[in-house]
Design a protein around this motif. Structure first.
Motif, PDB file in Angstrom:
ATOM      1  N   LEU A 130     -42.318  -7.413  47.572  1.00 24.80           N
ATOM      2  CA  LEU A 130     -42.054  -7.731  48.974  1.00 24.80           C
ATOM      3  C   LEU A 130     -42.606  -6.644  49.888  1.00 24.80           C
ATOM      4  CD1 LEU A 130     -38.346  -8.978  48.866  1.00 24.80           C
ATOM      5  CD2 LEU A 130     -40.446 -10.336  48.897  1.00 24.80           C
ATOM      6  N   LYS A 131     -43.062  -7.032  51.058  1.00 27.50           N
ATOM      7  CA  LYS A 131     -43.592  -6.068  52.012  1.00 27.50           C
ATOM      8  C   LYS A 131     -42.495  -5.115  52.500  1.00 27.50           C
ATOM      9  CE  LYS A 131     -46.076  -5.661  56.338  1.00 27.50           C
ATOM     10  NZ  LYS A 131     -46.746  -6.326  57.434  1.00 27.50           N
ATOM     11  N   VAL A 132     -41.333  -5.667  52.834  1.00 27.49           N
ATOM     12  CA  VAL A 132     -40.194  -4.864  53.289  1.00 27.49           C
ATOM     13  C   VAL A 132     -39.035  -5.107  52.338  1.00 27.49           C
ATOM     14  CG1 VAL A 132     -38.581  -4.400  55.179  1.00 27.49           C
ATOM     15  CG2 VAL A 132     -40.938  -5.070  55.689  1.00 27.49           C
ATOM     16  N   ARG A 154     -41.120   0.345  52.948  1.00 33.57           N
ATOM     17  CA  ARG A 154     -42.428  -0.319  52.962  1.00 33.57           C
ATOM     18  C   ARG A 154     -43.351   0.587  52.155  1.00 33.57           C
ATOM     19  NH1 ARG A 154     -40.185  -1.166  57.785  1.00 33.57           N
ATOM     20  NH2 ARG A 154     -40.353  -3.198  58.776  1.00 33.57           N
ATOM     21  N   THR A 155     -44.100   0.026  51.231  1.00 27.91           N
ATOM     22  CA  THR A 155     -45.031   0.843  50.452  1.00 27.91           C
ATOM     23  C   THR A 155     -46.250   1.131  51.310  1.00 27.91           C
ATOM     24  OG1 THR A 155     -44.235  -0.142  48.412  1.00 27.91           O
ATOM     25  CG2 THR A 155     -46.363   0.997  48.321  1.00 27.91           C
TER      26      THR A 155
END
Length: 179
Positions: A130-132, A154-155
């Motif tokens: 997942l983005k967030v 967040r990566t």
């Protein structure tokens, strides 16, 4: 009719105000932190070390059963040489057989200025796809006694060959106005 509506409106507003007070009669405070976590399993001095894993899952594409202990630096900017605000310490485990997802049990340990020595404790699921990702705050110490809120990851950077990552992190913590 107008008096009834006015009475109801005043009752609703006064109850909304009361919900911002804790049991000591003091208001709660929302504090937001923004920083970067450097999770570095492959380096001369790693900050995340794998300590357990079932041998039968050595070839798992999602690393199921792997457990790591972490002592990751928290910095003001994505640059690892920027000012260190504290550490994230604890452990995470790859806990899904079907996706890259971690169960995390971590503590934000502040070492900088105003919050030096205080901690925020959080745990939860971290589905890496997942983005967030969001995890709940379950407590704290020092300035963050009785803390609640959530942490967002967040990566920002990830190296799939090493697992080294930089996480853009937002923390929204509510703490009692009593302390």
């Amino acid at each position: 009719m107008a008096k009834t509506i006015l009475f109801l409106l005043l009752a609703i507003l006064s109850s909304a105000t009361a919900t911002t007070r804790n049991h000591h009669g003091h208001g709660d405070k929302l504090t937001r932190f923004h920083f970067y976590i450097h999770d570095i399993p492959v380096a001369a001095k790693p900050t995340a070390v794998e300590v357990a894993g079932a041998p039968s899952f050595n070839k798992s594409p999602v690393r199921f059963s792997r457990v790591s202990v972490v002592d990751d630096p928290i910095t003001e900017t994505p640059d690892p040489k920027s000012r260190i605000l504290g550490r994230v310490q604890g452990l995470y485990a790859f806990s899904s057989q079907t996706e890259a997802s971690l169960s995390v049990f971590l503590n934000i340990v502040f070492t900088d200025k105003k919050y030096n020595g205080s901690q925020i404790n959080f745990l939860g699921q971290d589905p890496l796809g997942l983005k967030v990702r969001e995890m709940p705050i379950v407590g704290g110490t020092g300035a963050f006694r009785f803390a609640k809120g959530y942490v967002e990851f967040r990566t920002l950077q990830f190296d799939p060959s090493t697992g080294n990552a930089i996480l853009d992190t937002n923390v929204y913590v509510v703490r009692s106005g009593y302390f």
